[in-house]
Design an enzyme around this catalytic site. Structure first.
Site, PDB file in Angstrom:
ATOM      1  N   HIS A 109       0.875  -1.179   0.000  1.00 49.88           N
ATOM      2  CA  HIS A 109       0.000   0.000   0.000  1.00 49.88           C
ATOM      3  C   HIS A 109       0.915   1.232   0.000  1.00 49.88           C
ATOM      4  CE1 HIS A 109      -2.502  -2.853   2.404  1.00 49.88           C
ATOM      5  NE2 HIS A 109      -3.538  -2.244   1.880  1.00 49.88           N
ATOM      6  N   ASP A 112       2.315   1.964   3.383  1.00 50.93           N
ATOM      7  CA  ASP A 112       3.284   1.009   3.940  1.00 50.93           C
ATOM      8  C   ASP A 112       4.697   1.466   3.586  1.00 50.93           C
ATOM      9  OD1 ASP A 112       1.009  -0.594   4.247  1.00 50.93           O
ATOM     10  OD2 ASP A 112       1.483  -1.812   2.468  1.00 50.93           O
TER      11      ASP A 112
END
Ligand code: XLS
Ligand code: CA
Ligand code: CA
Length: 444
Positions: A109, A112
């Site tokens: 993501h 992240d």
């Protein structure tokens, strides 16, 4: 395929080298017992069939907190206090693990990989910096990106939804994130792009216009698709079904709901499904069921390989170790022509009590061995057991004559009635379920 290891200035997993295949008799917990990447099963190697991916979020961002307790996992890559320095450390640790494990793919993501900034522009700049760093590491190691995605559920602004938020201003922020995440995915050669709608649902029907929200979701996906194609994204867009959690009800409830949605809103040409095992079971289905529905629709895109807990009704995201379940899943996938541009992404985390760094390797090794073993079993069943032929034979009455005429739409209801009246009571034919079940066990 020989791949280069990445070990940055600091080695985050000292004492752990490249994970090797040592075979079933090995007592080394840091070795594969069944996954031999170059071993050929049918027409492809295990690596080509299984297309394993490590997820960035659970593996490097999760720290073992649960609703009742704080972090238990203290990772060396979290030591830098400054968020971008921590992001670089996390990326070094990530590529070290990817390459020591020998997986070909990873998934992430936006948040992240890079921290959210104080503005849209700062968040975009943070992500662009980290994408450059990831591209450099991909070039050095041969690692590939299976899919990218945007985290449209973590920030408080998304508490009432992202693309389905009743406030248009929030929808624009979701769009900004997806735009940047698509840029990142294209820059890193991502083969797919995922939408998971954790907040795209409702907590109460009393305050929700579901029709409008679902239409907004479809409009959002159309615009994301158009932007992705305009910047040269040639891969597949994926929607990941999940019935609930964090929402009470999520619009992308299960595979069949998503298939209906994609077809209704004319998205099925660009979008497929990312089926997660634990989400299928949360919806009251088996993992194999959601895979079968996707294959039948020609819309199986990729797989999040994990498992739930049979007694807990939530998304525990455990590593897949259930061989029986994996065999059933791969029987469906093999019959459907394989994973194509999808993969098996370990959307899984070690338990909060598993606090040794090696536990992350051991979890992944277990998942890879489970699917490697399941592949050999499912391949043998597909080729030799006669299950497929026997299943088809159950439908033989539709292969010719009046049954075939029915499939072609040539018999109306009155004609069907007349056939029933003349033919009398049908044969009493066994479904033979136990025969099929015993046969699967024979191959395990
Ligand atoms: C959460 C989802 C999520 C998606 C990517 O339950 O599994 O991790 O895979 O946003
Ligand atoms: Ca998932
Ligand atoms: Ca999950």
């Amino acid at each position: 395929m020989a791949r280069s290891l990445f070990v940055g200035e600091r080695e985050y997993f000292p004492g752990i080298g490249p994970i090797a295949f040592e075979g079933r008799e090995s007592d080394n917990p840091l070795a594969f017992k069944f996954y031999d990447s170059a071993h050929v099963v049918g027409d492809k190697t295990m690596e080509e069939h299984l297309r394993f991916a490590v997820c960035y979020w659970h593996t490097f961002c999760g720290k073992g907190a649960d609703p009742f307790g704080e972090n238990t996992q203290i990772f060396p890559w979290d030591e830098p206090a400054e968020p971008m320095a921590a992001a670089h450390a996390r990326m070094d640790a990530a590529f070290e693990l990817f390459t020591k494990l020998g997986v070909p793919y990873y998934c992430f993501h936006d948040r992240d990989m890079a921290p959210e900034g104080d503005s849209v522009a700062e968040s975009e700049a943070n992500l662009a910096t980290m994408v450059d760093a990831a591209a450099e590491r991909q070039r050095a190691t041969g690692m590939k990106l299976l899919w990218g995605t945007a985290n449209l559920f973590g920030h408080p602004r998304y508490m009432n939804g992202a693309a389905t938020n009743p406030d248009f201003a929030v929808v624009t922020h979701a769009a900004a994130q997806v735009k940047a995440a698509l840029d990142a995915t294209v820059a890193l050669g991502g083969e797919n792009y995922v939408f998971w709608g954790g907040r795209e649902g409702y907590a109460s029907l009393l305050n929700t216009n579901t029709k409008r929200e679902i239409e907004h979701l479809a409009m959002f996906l159309h615009k994301a698709r158009d932007y992705g194609r305009s910047i040269g994204f040639k891969g597949t867009f994926l929607v990941e079904p999940k019935p609930m959690e964090p929402s009470k009800h999520q619009y992308d409830f299960d595979a069949q709901t998503v298939i209906g949605f994609l077809r209704h809103f004319d998205l099925a040409g660009d979008f497929k499904l990312n089926v997660e095992a634990n989400h299928a079971t949360l919806a009251g289905h088996s993992f194999a069921h959601d895979l079968q529905m996707s294959v039948d629709a020609g819309l199986l895109g990729s797989i999040d390989a994990n498992r739930g807990d049979p007694q807990n009704g939530w998304d525990t995201d455990q590593f897949p170790v259930d061989l029986y379940d994996a065999v059933h899943a791969l029987l469906v996938v093999l019959a459907g022509g394989g994973l194509r541009s999808g993969g098996l992404n370990f959307d899984a985390k070690v338990r909060r009590e598993s606090v040794d760094l090696e536990d992350i390797f051991i979890g992944h090794i277990g998942g890879m061995d489970t699917f490697a073993r399941a592949l050999t079993v499912a391949h043998a069943i597909s080729g030799n057991s006669g299950i497929a032929e026997r299943r088809e034979a159950r439908y033989a009455s539709f292969d010719a004559g009046e049954g075939a005429a029915f499939e072609r739409g040539e018999l109306d209801l009155a004609a069907l009635r007349d056939l029933a009246a003349t033919a009398g009571e049908p044969a009493h034919t066994s479904g033979k379920q136990e025969w099929y079940e015993n046969l699967v066990n024979q191959y395990l």
